[in-house]
Design a protein around this motif. Structure first.
Motif, short mmCIF file in Angstrom:
data_model
loop_
_atom_site.label_atom_id
_atom_site.label_comp_id
_atom_site.label_asym_id
_atom_site.label_seq_id
_atom_site.Cartn_x
_atom_site.Cartn_y
_atom_site.Cartn_z
N MET A 1 -150.75 -14.36 -20.34
CA MET A 1 -151.75 -14.33 -19.28
C MET A 1 -151.34 -15.24 -18.11
N LYS A 2 -150.85 -16.42 -18.47
CA LYS A 2 -150.42 -17.36 -17.44
C LYS A 2 -149.26 -16.81 -16.63
N GLU A 3 -148.33 -16.15 -17.29
CA GLU A 3 -147.19 -15.55 -16.59
C GLU A 3 -147.65 -14.49 -15.59
N GLN A 4 -148.63 -13.70 -16.00
CA GLN A 4 -149.17 -12.66 -15.10
C GLN A 4 -149.86 -13.29 -13.89
N GLU A 5 -150.62 -14.36 -14.15
CA GLU A 5 -151.30 -15.05 -13.04
C GLU A 5 -150.30 -15.66 -12.07
N GLU A 6 -149.22 -16.25 -12.62
CA GLU A 6 -148.19 -16.86 -11.78
C GLU A 6 -147.49 -15.80 -10.95
N GLN A 7 -147.20 -14.66 -11.57
CA GLN A 7 -146.54 -13.57 -10.85
C GLN A 7 -147.45 -13.04 -9.74
N LYS A 8 -148.72 -12.93 -10.05
CA LYS A 8 -149.68 -12.45 -9.05
C LYS A 8 -149.79 -13.42 -7.88
N ARG A 9 -149.79 -14.75 -8.20
CA ARG A 9 -149.86 -15.78 -7.16
C ARG A 9 -148.65 -15.71 -6.23
N MET A 10 -147.44 -15.59 -6.81
CA MET A 10 -146.22 -15.55 -6.00
C MET A 10 -146.16 -14.29 -5.15
N GLU A 11 -146.61 -13.19 -5.69
CA GLU A 11 -146.62 -11.94 -4.90
C GLU A 11 -147.56 -12.07 -3.71
N TYR A 12 -148.71 -12.71 -3.92
CA TYR A 12 -149.67 -12.91 -2.84
C TYR A 12 -149.08 -13.79 -1.74
N LEU A 13 -148.44 -14.91 -2.16
CA LEU A 13 -147.86 -15.84 -1.19
C LEU A 13 -146.70 -15.21 -0.42
N LYS A 14 -145.84 -14.48 -1.14
CA LYS A 14 -144.70 -13.82 -0.47
C LYS A 14 -145.17 -12.74 0.50
N GLY A 15 -146.31 -12.15 0.19
CA GLY A 15 -146.89 -11.17 1.13
C GLY A 15 -147.29 -11.83 2.43
N ILE A 16 -147.87 -13.06 2.33
CA ILE A 16 -148.24 -13.80 3.54
C ILE A 16 -146.99 -14.19 4.31
N VAL A 17 -145.98 -14.68 3.59
CA VAL A 17 -144.73 -15.11 4.23
C VAL A 17 -144.09 -13.94 4.97
N HIS A 18 -144.11 -12.75 4.35
CA HIS A 18 -143.47 -11.57 4.94
C HIS A 18 -144.12 -11.18 6.27
N SER A 19 -145.42 -11.49 6.40
CA SER A 19 -146.14 -11.09 7.62
C SER A 19 -146.24 -12.21 8.65
N LEU A 20 -145.62 -13.35 8.39
CA LEU A 20 -145.68 -14.47 9.35
C LEU A 20 -144.94 -14.14 10.63
N PRO A 21 -145.42 -14.62 11.78
CA PRO A 21 -144.72 -14.38 13.05
C PRO A 21 -143.46 -15.24 13.16
N GLU A 22 -142.54 -14.81 13.99
CA GLU A 22 -141.31 -15.56 14.20
C GLU A 22 -141.39 -16.35 15.50
N GLY A 23 -142.38 -17.24 15.56
CA GLY A 23 -142.56 -18.07 16.74
C GLY A 23 -142.99 -19.46 16.32
N PRO A 24 -143.19 -20.36 17.30
CA PRO A 24 -143.58 -21.74 16.96
C PRO A 24 -145.02 -21.81 16.47
N GLY A 25 -145.27 -22.80 15.61
CA GLY A 25 -146.63 -22.99 15.11
C GLY A 25 -146.66 -24.01 14.00
N ILE A 26 -147.83 -24.14 13.39
CA ILE A 26 -147.96 -25.03 12.24
C ILE A 26 -148.47 -24.20 11.06
N TYR A 27 -148.13 -24.65 9.85
CA TYR A 27 -148.58 -23.95 8.64
C TYR A 27 -149.27 -24.95 7.73
N GLN A 28 -150.25 -24.46 6.97
CA GLN A 28 -151.01 -25.29 6.05
C GLN A 28 -150.92 -24.68 4.65
N TYR A 29 -150.60 -25.50 3.67
CA TYR A 29 -150.62 -25.07 2.27
C TYR A 29 -151.92 -25.58 1.64
N ARG A 30 -152.61 -24.69 0.95
CA ARG A 30 -153.88 -25.06 0.32
C ARG A 30 -153.80 -24.87 -1.19
#
Length: 610
Positions: A1-30
């Motif tokens: 179960m934990k492995e599935q949750e971890e995989q789901k978390r990483m897929e969600y984060l990589k999806g955000i990273v994939h859609s990030l703009p290629e310009g200046p800015g600041i990022y926040q990790y929560r």
């Protein structure tokens, strides 16, 4: 179960990273609770954030941070400078767990010009009143006290806490105090000094505290000439004294040509857990602001990243408008209208060197304070320095050092001293009588002793040292290496202490072929190595003297008829030395070996030929 949750978390984060703009800015990790745990800036948001999820580039600290990330938020800005300012503000606002932490500077004093009808100049450690004007903070309070002493001599200001409002003064509520009578105040409380004259003094004081001493000097000079033309010579002389006082202060505070105006200077020094940044603000060739502060490192930030943070923090804090910033190395940083200078020579290089000198001294002071509070931390830092200098995989918590001692080959001995966590472990010291070597052969003696030492440790399965130090140069090191590597097949780092022409330790040798590391004297590392060297000398020489002394005593008593090993030991146990036996009377000696033998012993020892 934990492995599935971890995989789901990483897929969600990589999806955000994939859609990030290629310009200046600041990022926040929560994190899972939605709290901000890290804030960062980037020229290119997509490229910077994606680097955190590259396993090949992750440090242990980065892996820890990434494991806590549950969501990523970002803010796009127009320029890198905007990103720098926004990052600085968000870090101060949210104090994220994994960002560098600027150590609180509340302990540093500032000068405050109060917001009163007749303002006061006071020292404070809190900036609570927004209506007051503050100068500082001063990380080196002597600058503040020098400025305060100058102001006190130039301007007789009030120091009382009275409510000097126009109404209270007009009603005559106050009387002149002692400060007025000794000339330190002009008694504005009784109307003897006008509000206009007092405020004029306050404005001049503000210019001095800003570093604009030339402006005030010109005012005093003009006033001096005006009074002289009006034939008010006593007043003109008083003004000249003030002018000379300020000029003397200016000549001492001016460090470079006065043409260098409105310039910021930054330098940085690093330790294992902290970064120290010095900031100087130069006005008309003089240091107007001088402040050194400390960042607690959290995520293996580089010198460049930390210096960028420091520049933004200090310029914002001191409201700097300088268009030129002097730095010690190139920064990947752009600020609108700003010019970064890395001077190689001249007066700007002098300013940079001054800043570097200040930051190094501040770092040294901080480390000394930490050492007093935690002496063990000092040992760890020194051993870590040895580890880095010798490119070791781990800290040399266990060090052993060898030395030989003999006089032209007679009574040859050797000694081994052991240091654990930078302290002598005397219960582990060992003495060795040389058994296989004839004559004064230090190399062969060292070879024998090192083999005996570590062959026995291996047989008894005892801990081996992290570092072996020989009290000698390349030859001694090679002999030890032959035993350790070729005969015993061990992997222990070997170093040697070398001396200069004056027989003073000045170099540490390591590796094969040996490489030289210069040792600065009066450093903790130098003192530790010299301490090890002195200790092995002392231990070896003491053992050699003991052996030589026993041999000499034994040879004298062994020649006496009727004295065997048992009686010899009995005499030495009671009298401790041959000299004391000679001084004893016959009855005292007879109590140990009997009357007949006692007579023979004293006759033999007092024989001039012995």
């Amino acid at each position: 179960m934990k492995e599935q949750e971890e995989q789901k978390r990483m897929e969600y984060l990589k999806g955000i990273v994939h859609s990030l703009p290629e310009g200046p800015g600041i990022y926040q990790y929560r994190n899972q609770e939605g709290s901000i745990i890290y804030v960062g800036k980037a020229k290119n948001l997509k490229r910077r954030v994606s680097s955190y999820f590259n396993k090949y580039q992750q440090s242990a600290k980065t892996r820890m941070l990434v494991s806590k990330i549950q969501d990523i938020r970002y803010i796009v800005v127009n320029t890198e400078e905007d990103a720098l300012l926004l990052e600085n503000n968000l870090i101060k606002k949210y104090k994220p767990r994994y960002n560098v932490l600027l150590k609180d500077d509340k302990t540093y004093p500032s000068l405050c010009v109060t917001n009163e009808y007749f303002p006061r100049i006071i020292k404070t450690r809190k900036r609570t009143n927004k209506n007051c004007t503050y100068f500082g903070p001063y990380s080196q309070p002597q600058y503040m006290y020098t400025a305060m002493n100058l102001i006190k001599k130039l301007y007789p200001l009030r120091t009382c806490n009275l409510a000097l409002t126009p109404e209270n003064i007009e009603k005559g509520k106050f009387k002149e105090c002692l400060e007025y009578h000794i000339g330190n105040c002009k008694a504005p409380c009784t109307g003897k000094q006008s509000h206009e004259d007092y405020i004029k003094n306050i404005e001049e004081i503000k210019e001095i505290l800003k570093g604009n001493t030339q402006v005030v000097s010109n005012i005093l000079k003009d006033e001096m000439f005006r009074l002289s033309e009006e034939l008010k010579f006593e007043d003109a002389q008083f003004m000249k004294d003030r002018y000379d006082l300020l000029e003397n202060y200016r000549s001492k505070s001016e460090v470079v040509n006065s043409d260098i105006h409105n310039v910021d200077v930054f330098s940085i020094e690093m330790s294992e857990k902290s970064a120290y940044i010095n900031y100087l603000h130069i006005v008309k060739g003089s240091i107007n602001q001088a402040f050194t502060f400390e960042y607690k490192i959290r995520m293996n930030e580089t010198k460049e990243e930390l210096l960028q943070l420091g520049i933004v923090e200090m310029r914002e804090r001191y409201k700097s408008t300088s268009k030129e910033i002097i730095v010690p190395f190139e920064l990947d940083m752009e600020m609108d209208g700003m010019n970064f200078t890395i001077p190689q020579r001249g007066e700007k290089k002098h300013l940079l060197d001054l800043s570097i000198m200040n930051v190094k001294q501040y770092k040294l002071d901080r480390l000394k304070q930490a050492d007093k509070l935690n002496p063990e931390q000092k040992k760890v830092r020194i051993l870590t320095e040895i580890k880095e200098q010798l490119h070791m995989d781990k800290m040399p918590a266990h060090i052993e050092c060898f030395d030989n001692s003999n006089i032209q080959g007679s009574d040859p001995v050797a000694a081994c001293v052991v240091f654990k966590m930078g302290k002598p472990s005397k219960k582990d010291y060992r003495k060795y009588n040389i058994k296989t070597v004839v004559g004064p052969d230090d190399y062969a003696s060292m070879k024998e002793v090192v083999f005996r030492r570590y062959h026995r440790l291996m047989e008894e399965q005892q801990p081996l040292p992290d570092l072996i130090i020989t009290d000698g140069g390349k030859g001694q090191m090679e002999v030890v290496r032959e035993v350790i590597e070729n005969q015993l097949h061990l992997n222990i780092l070997i170093a040697g202490l070398a001396k200069d022409n004056h027989h003073r330790t000045n170099e540490l040798l390591y590796g094969f072929p040996p490489q030289i590391i210069g040792i600065k004297q009066d450093t903790p590392l130098f003192h530790l190595l010299v301490n090890i060297q002195d200790e092995v000398h002392r231990f070896a020489i003491t053992f050699h003297r003991e052996k030589r002394s026993k041999r000499q005593i034994a040879s004298v008593l062994d020649k006496i008829e009727g004295i065997g090993e048992k009686r010899k030991n009995a005499l030495l146990k009671v009298f401790k030395s041959v000299t004391r036996i000679k001084k004893a009377n016959e009855e005292e000696v007879a109590k140990v070996v009997g009357p007949a033998v006692a007579k023979k012993v004293l006759e033999s020892l007092n024989n001039p030929l012995i």
